[in-house]
Enzyme design. Structure first.
Site, short mmCIF file in Angstrom:
data_model
loop_
_atom_site.label_atom_id
_atom_site.label_comp_id
_atom_site.label_asym_id
_atom_site.label_seq_id
_atom_site.Cartn_x
_atom_site.Cartn_y
_atom_site.Cartn_z
CG ASP A 242 78.21 74.17 15.28
OD1 ASP A 242 77.78 75.19 15.83
OD2 ASP A 242 77.68 73.64 14.27
CD GLU B 160 73.63 76.03 16.07
OE1 GLU B 160 73.70 75.91 14.84
OE2 GLU B 160 72.94 76.91 16.63
#
Length: 375
Positions: A244, A287
């Site tokens: 992440d 993301e």
């Protein structure tokens, strides 16, 4: 012959009958004269009727033949127009190793780049030579099986045009027995390059993320299940990295979503370039990225994750606004079977490890049990 026989019989018997009925020579002479006129009149009428009937029949047959020829010419013209307007070519060829063309429609030049007269009888090029060598054996086998079974055949393959460009074609045809005991093939060949390109594009859309070009979430799930099944079968370990971006929202808020997309794509390519060819990198959502590492243990997976963290931190990304940005990532590592034996368990462990890395300060690698900063 009928006329001669009837005439002889009339002359023979009518004279005898007239001599028996009329003894007077003058009367007999007049009767014979009128008898002759009557014979000529009757036979002339009969001959007229016979000839008229025959001529009428001949005229009917000639008109019918003319109509049939005109209809045949019209059908030939219609067939020619139809064949010449096909998005490909119609053909008749020998069933031999060269697919020797006996007839090729005008569409051959549009399809192959060769004019009909260049392909007929292999004058310039045999059609079989246009077929891609990787497809030639398969196509020949499918056609032979269909001919032997007496069925029509449908095959798809690539050919190389006269200009060197490769295209996909679809061929539909059947075998026909002709005089001399020969077997020929008749059918049509159409250009399906656009359809194949669309199918390939749809396949890519079904398996890849449209923004980053990585595997999408659905394909990631399939790959993970396959690798878990393989690891269980051969008693191998495998690892899963859950990645992440740190403070990614600040990039979007500061430089805009277009800049965020560029950062995401750049780091995605960087990660893909720094793993093995057997590893699979996917975008799980937003993301978050995931990497499947087949046949990799905990220590090697940890080292891979640390290397990826360093590569991401060192990367300098130039935005369209001529500003440079840098980002860091947090990576969670989970290993099969230590941290989970199913895809759900392994994903949950890797996700939990990634949040542990964020909790401990980001820009680091963590497992579900521990976390250490990247040196």
């Amino acid at each position: 012959m009928i006329y001669l026989v009837v005439g002889l019989l009339w002359i023979t018997f009518s004279d005898r009958v007239a001599e028996m009925l009329f003894r007077d020579p003058v009367m007999l002479s007049q009767v014979q004269t009128w008898k002759g006129f009557f014979f000529v009149l009757v036979t002339g009428g009969i001959l007229f009727l016979v000839l008229y009937r025959q001529l009428h029949k001949d005229r009917f047959l000639l008109n019918l033949q003319h109509s049939q020829r005109r209809a045949l010419r019209q059908r030939e013209q219609q067939l020619t127009v139809l064949l010449n307007n096909l998005p490909g070519m119609a053909y008749r060829c020998l069933f031999d190793d060269y697919w020797t063309m006996l007839f090729v429609s005008e569409g051959s030049e549009w399809l192959t780049g060769y004019k009909p007269e260049e392909l007929v009888n292999n004058r310039v090029r045999a059609y079989a030579e246009l077929i891609d060598p990787e497809d030639a054996e398969r196509v020949a086998q499918q056609v032979a099986e269909a001919v032997e079974a007496g069925h029509a055949f449908s095959v798809e393959y690539t050919i190389t045009r006269k200009d060197g460009r490769k295209i996909w074609v679809w061929e539909r045809g059947c075998s026909v027995d002709v005089a001399g005991g020969r077997t020929v093939l008749e059918g049509i060949i159409l250009d399906i390059s656009d359809r194949r390109a669309l199918e390939q594009e749809l396949e890519e859309l079904a398996t890849t993320d449209p923004l980053t070009g990585l595997l999408n979430r659905r394909e990631f799930g399939r790959v993970l299940e396959e690798e878990l099944a393989r690891s269980a079968r051969y008693k191998h370990t495998m690892a899963l990295l859950w990645i992440d971006f740190d403070h990614f929202k600040e990039v979007n808020d500061t430089w805009g979503h277009a800049a965020g997309d560029k950062v995401l794509c750049t780091i995605s390519r960087l990660l893909e370039d720094n793993v093995r060819s057997v590893d699979s990198v996917a975008r799980f959502g937003g993301e978050e990225l995931v990497i499947v590492l087949p046949e990799m243990g905990a220590q090697e997976a940890w080292e891979t994750a640390e290397r990826l963290c360093s590569r991401a931190r060192e990367a300098s990304i130039m935005l369209e606004s001529d500003h440079e940005v840098t980002v860091t990532i947090s990576v969670g590592v989970a290993v099969y079977p230590q941290h989970g034996q199913t895809s759900a368990e392994l994903c949950a462990s890797a996700d939990r490890a990634m949040y542990r890395a964020k909790t401990l300060g980001r820009n680091r690698v963590a497992t579900p049990e521990s976390a250490e900063p990247v040196a």
